[in-house]
Design an enzyme around this catalytic site. Structure first.
Site, PDB file in Angstrom:
ATOM      1  N   SER A  37       0.832  -1.204   0.000  1.00  0.00           N
ATOM      2  CA  SER A  37       0.000   0.000   0.000  1.00  0.00           C
ATOM      3  C   SER A  37       0.866   1.255   0.000  1.00  0.00           C
ATOM      4  CB  SER A  37      -0.906   0.041   1.236  1.00  0.00           C
ATOM      5  OG  SER A  37      -1.776  -1.060   1.257  1.00  0.00           O
TER       6      SER A  37
HETATM    7  N1  SAH Z   1      -1.211  -4.734   3.883  1.00  0.00           N
HETATM    8  C1  SAH Z   1      -0.441  -5.008   2.684  1.00  0.00           C
HETATM    9  C2  SAH Z   1      -1.224  -4.624   1.455  1.00  0.00           C
HETATM   10  C3  SAH Z   1      -1.133  -5.691   0.442  1.00  0.00           C
HETATM   11  S1  SAH Z   1      -2.285  -5.576  -0.918  1.00  0.00           S
HETATM   12  C4  SAH Z   1       0.916  -4.366   2.758  1.00  0.00           C
HETATM   13  O1  SAH Z   1       1.192  -3.611   3.681  1.00  0.00           O
HETATM   14  O2  SAH Z   1       1.753  -4.642   1.887  1.00  0.00           O
HETATM   15  C5  SAH Z   1      -3.621  -6.562  -0.327  1.00  0.00           C
HETATM   16  C6  SAH Z   1      -3.320  -8.006  -0.013  1.00  0.00           C
HETATM   17  O3  SAH Z   1      -4.573  -8.612   0.308  1.00  0.00           O
HETATM   18  C7  SAH Z   1      -2.740  -8.827  -1.164  1.00  0.00           C
HETATM   19  O4  SAH Z   1      -1.554  -9.431  -0.749  1.00  0.00           O
HETATM   20  C8  SAH Z   1      -3.826  -9.873  -1.442  1.00  0.00           C
HETATM   21  O5  SAH Z   1      -3.311 -11.144  -1.841  1.00  0.00           O
HETATM   22  C9  SAH Z   1      -4.539  -9.955  -0.107  1.00  0.00           C
HETATM   23  N2  SAH Z   1      -5.912 -10.464  -0.150  1.00  0.00           N
HETATM   24  C10 SAH Z   1      -6.899 -10.201  -1.047  1.00  0.00           C
HETATM   25  N3  SAH Z   1      -8.018 -10.873  -0.726  1.00  0.00           N
HETATM   26  C11 SAH Z   1      -7.740 -11.593   0.403  1.00  0.00           C
HETATM   27  C12 SAH Z   1      -8.471 -12.503   1.214  1.00  0.00           C
HETATM   28  N4  SAH Z   1      -9.743 -12.859   0.936  1.00  0.00           N
HETATM   29  N5  SAH Z   1      -7.854 -13.045   2.297  1.00  0.00           N
HETATM   30  C13 SAH Z   1      -6.569 -12.728   2.602  1.00  0.00           C
HETATM   31  N6  SAH Z   1      -5.828 -11.878   1.872  1.00  0.00           N
HETATM   32  C14 SAH Z   1      -6.392 -11.316   0.782  1.00  0.00           C
END
Ligand code: SAH
Length: 219
Positions: free
Chosen positions: A68
């Site tokens: 993010s």
């Molecule tokens: N908090 C993260 C943001 C990553 S982007 C950071 O600081 O880097 C969002 C993430 O959510 C992705 O890695 C994606 O694979 C995950 N995601 C999407 N749907 C999901 C679900 N149903 N359960 C768990 N993770 C999920």
């Protein structure tokens, strides 16, 4: 994974500038700003992005996912009003950067990722960073983590088209869920559980997240 990259004066200087710009955009909680100044974001990115790590931008982390934008991390964290020792559930571990910031604020972090590759990589990175108050799970986050509920705070870091009922159910009374809701573009919502079956919803700014997906993906 090999050893962690160096955290040089150059990185620290860039980090200070980034944090100043986030402060100027209106994030005023100094605890959050200090945590972001303390935690090297370039540890969470591939070498190719190291020089860009302190731009206020999202970057690819593999598996079609992104870390993010720092402003978004600060914004979601501020809405959560984290207190020390609180139990916090994060859906979407991704790079682990957001989880690390929550951990530095003293939360007991439970974080779920649906992509096995990211789960394995980030679990190792977080333990290498010595962040013992973060536990990683390879699951479909839409179901939450019922065996550890209730949570004081729940944070969703992917775009949901609706608020999953199971996450509402896993909030403690007085607990808060911060979640970006919408398809193309999302509105940040904060839902407070004010009673057993009573919730209060507040709406904030618009953001753009990667989608919240169903099921898990094995490597
Ligand atoms: N908090 C993260 C943001 C990553 S982007 C950071 O600081 O880097 C969002 C993430 O959510 C992705 O890695 C994606 O694979 C995950 N995601 C999407 N749907 C999901 C679900 N149903 N359960 C768990 N993770 C999920």
């Amino acid at each position: 994974m090999t050893t962690l990259p160096e955290d040089t004066y150059w990185h620290k200087g860039m980090r200070r500038k980034l944090v100043d710009s986030i402060r100027r955009r209106g994030i005023s909680d100094e605890r959050i700003l200090s945590a972001m100044e303390a935690m090297p974001r370039h540890f969470f990115l591939e070498k190719a992005f190291e020089e860009k790590a302190y731009e206020d931008t999202a970057f690819p982390i593999g598996c079609d996912q992104t870390i993010s934008q720092p402003y978004t991390v600060a914004y979601q964290t501020a809405l959560l009003e984290i207190q020390k020792r609180e139990k916090v559930l994060e859906i979407g571990t991704g790079s682990g950067y957001q989880a690390a910031i929550l951990a530095l604020l003293g939360a007991r972090v439970f974080t779920i990722e649906r992509q096995e590759i990211l789960y394995l990589r980030t679990r190792e990175l977080l333990s290498r960073l010595g962040l013992r108050n973060v536990r990683c799970y390879f699951r479909d986050g839409s179901k939450g983590l019922p065996e550890f509920a209730p949570f004081d705070k729940i944070l969703v870091t992917a775009a949901a088209d609706a608020v999953p009922q199971s996450l509402l159910d896993q909030l403690a009374i007085g607990g808060m869920l911060v979640i970006p809701v919408g398809t193309e573009i999302q509105r940040m919502e904060r839902i407070t559980r004010v009673g057993e079956s009573e919730y209060k919803t507040e709406q904030f700014d618009h953001f753009r997240f990667v989608p919240f997906l169903k099921g898990i993906e094995k490597k």
